[in-house]
Design a protein around this motif. Sequence first.
Motif, PDB file in Angstrom:
ATOM      1  N   ASN A  22       0.799  -1.195   0.107  1.00  0.00           N
ATOM      2  CA  ASN A  22       0.084   0.090  -0.010  1.00  0.00           C
ATOM      3  C   ASN A  22       0.799   1.487  -0.001  1.00  0.00           C
ATOM      4  OD1 ASN A  22      -2.667  -1.079  -0.047  1.00  0.00           O
ATOM      5  ND2 ASN A  22      -2.027  -1.926   2.243  1.00  0.00           N
ATOM      6  N   CYS A  23       0.199   2.185  -0.709  1.00  0.00           N
ATOM      7  CA  CYS A  23       1.025   3.652  -0.527  1.00  0.00           C
ATOM      8  C   CYS A  23      -0.211   4.651  -0.630  1.00  0.00           C
ATOM      9  CB  CYS A  23       1.712   3.654  -1.978  1.00  0.00           C
ATOM     10  SG  CYS A  23       2.663   5.173  -2.346  1.00  0.00           S
ATOM     11  N   ASP A  24       0.100   5.677   0.247  1.00  0.00           N
ATOM     12  CA  ASP A  24      -0.654   7.048   0.211  1.00  0.00           C
ATOM     13  C   ASP A  24      -0.135   8.090  -0.081  1.00  0.00           C
ATOM     14  OD1 ASP A  24      -1.713   5.169   3.283  1.00  0.00           O
ATOM     15  OD2 ASP A  24      -3.192   5.578   1.688  1.00  0.00           O
ATOM     16  N   TYR A  25      -0.728   9.149  -0.514  1.00  0.00           N
ATOM     17  CA  TYR A  25      -0.062  10.283  -0.861  1.00  0.00           C
ATOM     18  C   TYR A  25      -0.900  11.402  -0.370  1.00  0.00           C
ATOM     19  CZ  TYR A  25      -3.274  10.140  -4.850  1.00  0.00           C
ATOM     20  OH  TYR A  25      -4.324  10.025  -5.693  1.00  0.00           O
ATOM     21  N   THR A  26      -0.231  12.740  -0.469  1.00  0.00           N
ATOM     22  CA  THR A  26      -1.074  13.859   0.391  1.00  0.00           C
ATOM     23  C   THR A  26      -1.208  14.933  -0.627  1.00  0.00           C
ATOM     24  OG1 THR A  26       1.038  14.709   1.058  1.00  0.00           O
ATOM     25  CG2 THR A  26      -0.302  13.177   2.472  1.00  0.00           C
ATOM     26  N   ASN A  27      -0.216  14.894  -1.595  1.00  0.00           N
ATOM     27  CA  ASN A  27      -0.221  16.117  -2.650  1.00  0.00           C
ATOM     28  C   ASN A  27      -1.279  15.816  -3.893  1.00  0.00           C
ATOM     29  OD1 ASN A  27       0.149  17.879  -4.598  1.00  0.00           O
ATOM     30  ND2 ASN A  27       2.423  17.851  -4.455  1.00  0.00           N
ATOM     31  N   SER A  28      -2.487  16.459  -3.944  1.00  0.00           N
ATOM     32  CA  SER A  28      -3.438  16.206  -4.863  1.00  0.00           C
ATOM     33  C   SER A  28      -3.091  16.558  -6.379  1.00  0.00           C
ATOM     34  CB  SER A  28      -4.720  17.167  -4.647  1.00  0.00           C
ATOM     35  OG  SER A  28      -4.505  18.520  -4.344  1.00  0.00           O
ATOM     36  N   MET A  29      -1.745  17.107  -6.501  1.00  0.00           N
ATOM     37  CA  MET A  29      -1.331  17.451  -7.748  1.00  0.00           C
ATOM     38  C   MET A  29      -0.775  16.405  -8.407  1.00  0.00           C
ATOM     39  SD  MET A  29      -1.905  20.672  -8.554  1.00  0.00           S
ATOM     40  CE  MET A  29      -0.935  21.034  -9.628  1.00  0.00           C
ATOM     41  N   PHE A  30      -0.263  15.337  -7.886  1.00  0.00           N
ATOM     42  CA  PHE A  30       0.221  14.173  -8.105  1.00  0.00           C
ATOM     43  C   PHE A  30      -0.742  13.573  -9.064  1.00  0.00           C
ATOM     44  CE2 PHE A  30       3.976  14.447  -6.040  1.00  0.00           C
ATOM     45  CZ  PHE A  30       3.953  14.348  -4.712  1.00  0.00           C
ATOM     46  N   ASP A  31      -0.450  13.041 -10.570  1.00  0.00           N
ATOM     47  CA  ASP A  31      -1.342  12.456 -11.281  1.00  0.00           C
ATOM     48  C   ASP A  31      -0.684  11.364 -12.050  1.00  0.00           C
ATOM     49  OD1 ASP A  31      -0.917  15.093 -13.812  1.00  0.00           O
ATOM     50  OD2 ASP A  31       0.681  13.648 -12.733  1.00  0.00           O
ATOM     51  N   TYR A  32       0.730  10.846 -11.660  1.00  0.00           N
ATOM     52  CA  TYR A  32       1.206   9.579 -12.177  1.00  0.00           C
ATOM     53  C   TYR A  32       2.103   8.880 -11.013  1.00  0.00           C
ATOM     54  CZ  TYR A  32       3.391   6.918 -16.015  1.00  0.00           C
ATOM     55  OH  TYR A  32       3.903   6.068 -16.938  1.00  0.00           O
ATOM     56  N   PHE A  33       1.752   7.805 -11.074  1.00  0.00           N
ATOM     57  CA  PHE A  33       2.421   6.745  -9.996  1.00  0.00           C
ATOM     58  C   PHE A  33       3.246   5.646 -10.342  1.00  0.00           C
ATOM     59  CE2 PHE A  33      -0.126   9.333  -6.898  1.00  0.00           C
ATOM     60  CZ  PHE A  33      -0.961   9.608  -7.650  1.00  0.00           C
ATOM     61  N   LEU A  34       4.103   5.328  -9.871  1.00  0.00           N
ATOM     62  CA  LEU A  34       5.191   4.345 -10.142  1.00  0.00           C
ATOM     63  C   LEU A  34       5.539   3.281  -9.059  1.00  0.00           C
ATOM     64  CD1 LEU A  34       6.188   7.323 -11.317  1.00  0.00           C
ATOM     65  CD2 LEU A  34       7.457   5.497 -12.855  1.00  0.00           C
ATOM     66  N   TRP A  35       5.743   1.913  -9.266  1.00  0.00           N
ATOM     67  CA  TRP A  35       6.231   1.122  -8.478  1.00  0.00           C
ATOM     68  C   TRP A  35       7.605   0.579  -8.844  1.00  0.00           C
ATOM     69  CZ3 TRP A  35       4.465   0.113  -3.609  1.00  0.00           C
ATOM     70  CH2 TRP A  35       3.134   0.491  -3.366  1.00  0.00           C
ATOM     71  N   TYR A  36       8.655   0.716  -7.985  1.00  0.00           N
ATOM     72  CA  TYR A  36       9.851   0.122  -8.156  1.00  0.00           C
ATOM     73  C   TYR A  36      10.273  -0.840  -7.350  1.00  0.00           C
ATOM     74  CZ  TYR A  36      11.408   4.178 -11.326  1.00  0.00           C
ATOM     75  OH  TYR A  36      11.361   5.091 -12.301  1.00  0.00           O
ATOM     76  N   LYS A  68      -8.159   7.610  -6.291  1.00  0.00           N
ATOM     77  CA  LYS A  68      -7.866   9.031  -6.413  1.00  0.00           C
ATOM     78  C   LYS A  68      -8.429   9.847  -4.998  1.00  0.00           C
ATOM     79  CE  LYS A  68      -8.978   9.856 -10.552  1.00  0.00           C
ATOM     80  NZ  LYS A  68      -8.901   8.463 -11.233  1.00  0.00           N
ATOM     81  N   SER A  69      -9.830   9.353  -4.936  1.00  0.00           N
ATOM     82  CA  SER A  69     -10.416  10.093  -3.948  1.00  0.00           C
ATOM     83  C   SER A  69     -10.092   9.753  -2.582  1.00  0.00           C
ATOM     84  CB  SER A  69     -11.856   9.800  -4.050  1.00  0.00           C
ATOM     85  OG  SER A  69     -12.026   8.323  -3.551  1.00  0.00           O
ATOM     86  N   ALA A  70      -9.480   8.688  -2.207  1.00  0.00           N
ATOM     87  CA  ALA A  70      -8.621   8.349  -0.982  1.00  0.00           C
ATOM     88  C   ALA A  70      -7.304   8.642  -1.137  1.00  0.00           C
ATOM     89  CB  ALA A  70      -9.114   6.767  -0.770  1.00  0.00           C
ATOM     90  N   LYS A  71      -6.848   8.922  -2.204  1.00  0.00           N
ATOM     91  CA  LYS A  71      -5.297   9.261  -2.480  1.00  0.00           C
ATOM     92  C   LYS A  71      -4.464   8.079  -1.959  1.00  0.00           C
ATOM     93  CE  LYS A  71      -5.184  14.292  -1.952  1.00  0.00           C
ATOM     94  NZ  LYS A  71      -6.403  14.512  -1.573  1.00  0.00           N
ATOM     95  N   HIS A  72      -4.997   7.120  -2.450  1.00  0.00           N
ATOM     96  CA  HIS A  72      -4.206   5.506  -2.102  1.00  0.00           C
ATOM     97  C   HIS A  72      -4.022   4.907  -3.359  1.00  0.00           C
ATOM     98  CE1 HIS A  72      -3.817   2.113   0.280  1.00  0.00           C
ATOM     99  NE2 HIS A  72      -4.530   1.445  -0.531  1.00  0.00           N
ATOM    100  N   LEU A  73      -2.925   4.234  -3.207  1.00  0.00           N
ATOM    101  CA  LEU A  73      -2.646   3.269  -4.406  1.00  0.00           C
ATOM    102  C   LEU A  73      -2.468   1.849  -3.829  1.00  0.00           C
ATOM    103  CD1 LEU A  73       0.504   3.754  -6.607  1.00  0.00           C
ATOM    104  CD2 LEU A  73      -0.398   5.362  -4.784  1.00  0.00           C
ATOM    105  N   SER A  74      -2.437   0.819  -4.446  1.00  0.00           N
ATOM    106  CA  SER A  74      -1.850  -0.334  -3.922  1.00  0.00           C
ATOM    107  C   SER A  74      -1.249  -1.267  -5.263  1.00  0.00           C
ATOM    108  CB  SER A  74      -2.988  -1.145  -3.217  1.00  0.00           C
ATOM    109  OG  SER A  74      -3.980  -1.500  -4.216  1.00  0.00           O
ATOM    110  N   LEU A  75      -0.286  -2.049  -4.641  1.00  0.00           N
ATOM    111  CA  LEU A  75       0.204  -2.967  -5.692  1.00  0.00           C
ATOM    112  C   LEU A  75      -0.161  -4.382  -5.147  1.00  0.00           C
ATOM    113  CD1 LEU A  75       2.202  -3.583  -8.053  1.00  0.00           C
ATOM    114  CD2 LEU A  75       4.089  -3.878  -6.389  1.00  0.00           C
ATOM    115  N   HIS A  76      -0.904  -5.165  -6.206  1.00  0.00           N
ATOM    116  CA  HIS A  76      -1.129  -6.490  -6.143  1.00  0.00           C
ATOM    117  C   HIS A  76      -0.262  -7.572  -6.644  1.00  0.00           C
ATOM    118  CE1 HIS A  76      -5.517  -5.867  -4.462  1.00  0.00           C
ATOM    119  NE2 HIS A  76      -4.634  -4.620  -4.088  1.00  0.00           N
ATOM    120  N   ILE A  77       0.429  -8.588  -6.214  1.00  0.00           N
ATOM    121  CA  ILE A  77       1.209  -9.494  -6.874  1.00  0.00           C
ATOM    122  C   ILE A  77       0.431 -11.033  -6.586  1.00  0.00           C
ATOM    123  CG2 ILE A  77       3.543 -10.456  -7.127  1.00  0.00           C
ATOM    124  CD1 ILE A  77       4.472  -8.022  -5.416  1.00  0.00           C
TER     125      ILE A  77
END
Lengths: 114, 110
Positions: A22-36, A68-77
């Motif tokens: 899981n990953c959360d972000y606070t800046n609403s300007m972010f519009d592109y997300f990556l996992w490394y 986007k509404s929760a400012k949350h992304l997740s990576l599923h493997i």
Amino acid sequence: DQQVKQNSPSLSVQEGRISILNCDYTNSMFDYFLWYKKYPAEGPTFLISISSIKDKNEDGRFTVFLNKSAKHLSLHIVPSQPGDSAVYFCAASVEGGGNTPLVFGKGTRLSVIA
Amino acid sequence: DVKVTQSSRYLVKRTGEKVFLECVQDMDHENMFWYRQDPGLGLRLIYFSYDVKMKEKGDIPEGYSVSREKKERFSLILESASTNQTSMYLCATGVNYGYTFGSGTRLTVV
């Protein structure tokens, strides 16, 4: 103040099961997300990304979900394999942000147990 | 594929030494970055450069400087190495759609 947060420093999963990072972000300007993904003594390698115009992106065993509404992304493997054991970093950017660097989270160490 | 080469995989230096970490990329990217990775602290940006002879401070520039004389080369300089600079140093290049990282330099300051 951390703009990108990975609140779980570590995660342990059995081989064959699903890993959810899981990953959360606070800046609403972010519009592109990556996992490394990073193995010890190596540089991070790009895994998967998602633009804010989508809510899901899939690549083989890896799927990233964006809420986007929760400012949350997740990576599923699925299914998890021992070779997936690594540190995973979430990163965020502003697509039109010019030279503004990517902002990285602190990482989550995934251990897949055989 | 973009390739990013860091000159050393492992380095051991003494406290007070001046240390140079070199990074070369083989594509025509303008942006280059230096990060350090420490357990529990993630990837922290030290300096970045978006053009030759241009440099910008990142989040933790203290004790470091950089040099960008050619587009393909970005050097990180530790003016007077200290033990708290023992870390994994990572160079990267790319744009906001993604960076390519080098293999890293594990620096130990004794």
